[in-house]
Scaffold this motif. Structure first.
Motif, PDB file in Angstrom:
ATOM      1  N   ALA A   1       0.842  -1.035  -0.080  1.00 48.35           N
ATOM      2  CA  ALA A   1       0.060   0.051  -0.121  1.00 48.35           C
ATOM      3  C   ALA A   1       0.802   1.156  -0.261  1.00 48.35           C
ATOM      4  CB  ALA A   1      -0.963   0.095   1.202  1.00 48.35           C
ATOM      5  N   GLN A   2       1.863   1.262   0.625  1.00 44.65           N
ATOM      6  CA  GLN A   2       2.959   2.337   0.557  1.00 44.65           C
ATOM      7  C   GLN A   2       4.206   2.043   0.266  1.00 44.65           C
ATOM      8  OE1 GLN A   2       1.938   5.446   1.280  1.00 44.65           O
ATOM      9  NE2 GLN A   2      -0.205   4.991   1.936  1.00 44.65           N
ATOM     10  N   ALA A   3       5.079   3.013  -0.427  1.00 46.50           N
ATOM     11  CA  ALA A   3       6.478   2.813  -0.840  1.00 46.50           C
ATOM     12  C   ALA A   3       7.486   2.920   0.403  1.00 46.50           C
ATOM     13  CB  ALA A   3       6.822   3.668  -2.041  1.00 46.50           C
ATOM     14  N   GLY A   4       8.528   2.401   0.298  1.00 45.06           N
ATOM     15  CA  GLY A   4       9.557   2.915   1.127  1.00 45.06           C
ATOM     16  C   GLY A   4      10.208   4.182   1.073  1.00 45.06           C
ATOM     17  N   THR A   5      10.914   4.548   2.207  1.00 47.31           N
ATOM     18  CA  THR A   5      11.581   5.874   2.063  1.00 47.31           C
ATOM     19  C   THR A   5      12.652   5.816   0.688  1.00 47.31           C
ATOM     20  OG1 THR A   5      11.377   6.086   4.423  1.00 47.31           O
ATOM     21  CG2 THR A   5      12.829   7.656   3.138  1.00 47.31           C
ATOM     22  N   ASP A   6      13.564   4.796   0.570  1.00 45.93           N
ATOM     23  CA  ASP A   6      14.280   4.688  -0.439  1.00 45.93           C
ATOM     24  C   ASP A   6      13.719   4.836  -1.841  1.00 45.93           C
ATOM     25  OD1 ASP A   6      17.295   4.386  -0.872  1.00 45.93           O
ATOM     26  OD2 ASP A   6      16.277   2.987  -2.125  1.00 45.93           O
ATOM     27  N   ALA A   7      12.541   4.104  -1.968  1.00 44.21           N
ATOM     28  CA  ALA A   7      11.876   4.026  -3.130  1.00 44.21           C
ATOM     29  C   ALA A   7      11.374   5.434  -3.525  1.00 44.21           C
ATOM     30  CB  ALA A   7      10.790   3.069  -3.204  1.00 44.21           C
ATOM     31  N   VAL A   8      10.808   6.122  -2.702  1.00 43.77           N
ATOM     32  CA  VAL A   8      10.285   7.353  -2.696  1.00 43.77           C
ATOM     33  C   VAL A   8      11.335   8.399  -3.074  1.00 43.77           C
ATOM     34  CG1 VAL A   8       8.918   9.611  -1.616  1.00 43.77           C
ATOM     35  CG2 VAL A   8       8.310   7.020  -1.115  1.00 43.77           C
ATOM     36  N   ASP A   9      12.369   8.520  -2.575  1.00 43.74           N
ATOM     37  CA  ASP A   9      13.858   9.138  -2.843  1.00 43.74           C
ATOM     38  C   ASP A   9      14.088   9.126  -4.304  1.00 43.74           C
ATOM     39  OD1 ASP A   9      13.660  10.369  -0.259  1.00 43.74           O
ATOM     40  OD2 ASP A   9      15.210   9.012   0.420  1.00 43.74           O
ATOM     41  N   ALA A  10      14.042   7.657  -4.818  1.00 39.39           N
ATOM     42  CA  ALA A  10      14.663   7.264  -6.143  1.00 39.39           C
ATOM     43  C   ALA A  10      13.493   7.842  -7.013  1.00 39.39           C
ATOM     44  CB  ALA A  10      14.799   5.862  -6.261  1.00 39.39           C
ATOM     45  N   VAL A  11      12.337   7.602  -6.994  1.00 45.37           N
ATOM     46  CA  VAL A  11      11.138   8.310  -7.745  1.00 45.37           C
ATOM     47  C   VAL A  11      11.311   9.883  -7.841  1.00 45.37           C
ATOM     48  CG1 VAL A  11       8.781   8.404  -8.204  1.00 45.37           C
ATOM     49  CG2 VAL A  11       9.906   6.260  -7.407  1.00 45.37           C
ATOM     50  N   GLY A  12      11.541  10.405  -6.643  1.00 48.83           N
ATOM     51  CA  GLY A  12      11.800  11.617  -6.648  1.00 48.83           C
ATOM     52  C   GLY A  12      12.683  12.400  -7.649  1.00 48.83           C
ATOM     53  N   GLU A  13      14.200  11.524  -7.428  1.00 45.19           N
ATOM     54  CA  GLU A  13      14.976  12.025  -8.281  1.00 45.19           C
ATOM     55  C   GLU A  13      14.736  11.720  -9.834  1.00 45.19           C
ATOM     56  OE1 GLU A  13      18.089   9.203  -6.915  1.00 45.19           O
ATOM     57  OE2 GLU A  13      18.193  10.216  -4.873  1.00 45.19           O
ATOM     58  N   LEU A  14      13.989  10.697 -10.221  1.00 46.78           N
ATOM     59  CA  LEU A  14      13.551  10.430 -11.653  1.00 46.78           C
ATOM     60  C   LEU A  14      12.675  11.585 -12.167  1.00 46.78           C
ATOM     61  CD1 LEU A  14      13.416   9.055 -14.382  1.00 46.78           C
ATOM     62  CD2 LEU A  14      11.488   7.515 -13.162  1.00 46.78           C
TER      63      LEU A  14
END
Length: 412
Positions: free
Chosen positions: A237-250
């Protein structure tokens, strides 16, 4: 930091009174020391609640306190034994009923030691995560500066995070990433346009998966912006912190690519408009049908200044009545045919186009005013005994001499 890592520290000598091995795998976000009867309004979830049990007067107090902590989503309750010498049984029973991990702290161990251990571990983990994030961001920027396409960068982020990343427009157009079913695409775009805050997690549909939606250019109009949609694994249901950071960089790289495309279009649009206007007005520079510049197999490498292929404003033709010797030295050389037509003398010898004046073998009769040839020794009375390759002092102009000026000399 995990609860198991905190309990495993030998210097703290912590005892787990309630909680299985799976419960100890919970992560600790922060430490919150409190002795309030109801601290729920100060908790956000994931905290390690440290309490000295000062709030306990009756067993009912234990039920109210433990229920409030469990309802807030705390990771565990760390209770000290200094007040009662041991953890009361009603506190342990309340933690079992609400499935809250209970950890006992010995009397001789300070709460400060527990807090310092947790904060130190969290700071080290955040430093490592920041270094990893900066390294990944540098790699993405280096690849983008090297000319990598947006689709390649999206594939790299997908491989690093395990999430399927796509770059979409607000209208649903796919810019990078694999194709998305129409129903899921409409749900993602609708969630992007109607969300009160971004980023947002769009819940899974009847036959789809949940998506983490991040804007590519925050602060711009959503109707004309781009978005990055990261498909979460099934059951997540929710993404992890590292995944959110990576998607933000993209998303940041996608914003740069969008700006680069808009700047390129802004530069090319006036050129295209001018070309279309020339075509519509029939004012373009086109070779004539009979021109040698347009003839297949022509030896010309480009239009000459007096050809029809040159721009109309810059077309120049030689003046046939102006002798080449009366022109200014800095003027461009004219064709040999025009020079001969100007002199109207079959014995004239004017230099060809581009011939330096130091290469002349003799002054032309047009300049000297006679048809006499040079002596064999190369001297002449009017030239002050100089050798060949010298300038005629009578009529040959100096560099920078205006057109039409002639030095007085013998009559022609």
């Amino acid at each position: 930091m995990l609860l198991s890592e905190l309990v495993a520290r030998p210097e703290l000598r912590l005892r787990v009174l309630h909680g299985s091995a799976a419960d100890l795998d919970r992560s600790v976000r922060w430490v919150y020391p409190t002795d309030l009867p109801d601290p729920s309004r100060y908790l956000g979830g994931g905290e390690l609640v440290v309490s000295g049990l000062v709030w306990r007067r009756t067993p009912a107090d234990s039920e109210r306190f433990v229920a409030a902590v469990a309802r807030s989503g705390a990771a565990a309750l760390v209770a000290g034994e200094a007040v009662f010498g041991d953890i009361p049984a009603d506190v342990v029973d309340a933690c079992r009923r609400h499935d809250l991990v209970l950890v006992a702290v010995p009397v001789d161990v300070s709460f400060g030691a527990v807090t310092e251990a947790v904060i130190g571990a969290l700071s080290a983990a955040r430093g490592d995560r920041l270094a990893h994030t900066l390294g990944r961001h540098r790699r993405l920027l280096a690849a983008f500066a090297g000319g990598a396409e947006l689709a390649d960068l999206a594939a790299a982020v997908s491989a690093g995070t395990g999430l399927v990343c796509r770059v979409l427009t607000a209208a649903g157009g796919l810019l990078a990433g694999p194709a998305l079913p129409e129903a899921e695409r409409d749900a993602v775009v609708a969630g992007f346009l109607t969300a009160s805050r971004l980023p947002v997690t769009v819940p899974a549909g009847p036959a789809g998966a949940a998506h983490l939606v991040v804007p590519a250019a925050p602060g711009t109009a959503r109707a004309t912006g781009w978005l990055v949609a990261a498909q979460l694994p099934p059951g997540t249901a929710q993404a992890g912190t590292d995944a959110v950071d990576a998607v933000g960089e993209l998303a940041a790289i996608a914003a740069l690519d969008r700006s680069r495309r808009r700047e390129g279009a802004a530069v090319a649009r006036p050129i295209a408009d001018d070309a279309l206007a020339r075509i519509a007005a029939d004012t373009g520079d086109r070779p004539r049908p009979g021109c040698g510049c347009a003839r297949p197999g022509s030896s010309r490498t480009g239009p000459s200044p007096w050809s029809c292929c040159a721009p109309r404003a810059s077309r120049t033709r030689p003046t046939p009545r102006t002798p080449c010797c009366s022109t200014r030295w800095s003027a461009p050389a004219r064709p040999r045919s025009a020079c001969r037509a100007a002199t109207r003398s079959p014995s004239s010898r004017c230099p060809g186009p581009g011939t330096p004046r130091t290469r002349w073998n003799r002054c032309s009769p047009r300049c000297t005013g006679s048809d006499r040839a040079w002596p064999a020794d190369g001297s002449r009375p009017g030239c002050r005994g100089r050798r060949r390759r010298t300038r005629c002092p009578v009529h040959s102009p100096r560099p920078g001499t205006p057109r039409g000026w002639r030095r007085p000399g013998p009559a022609r």
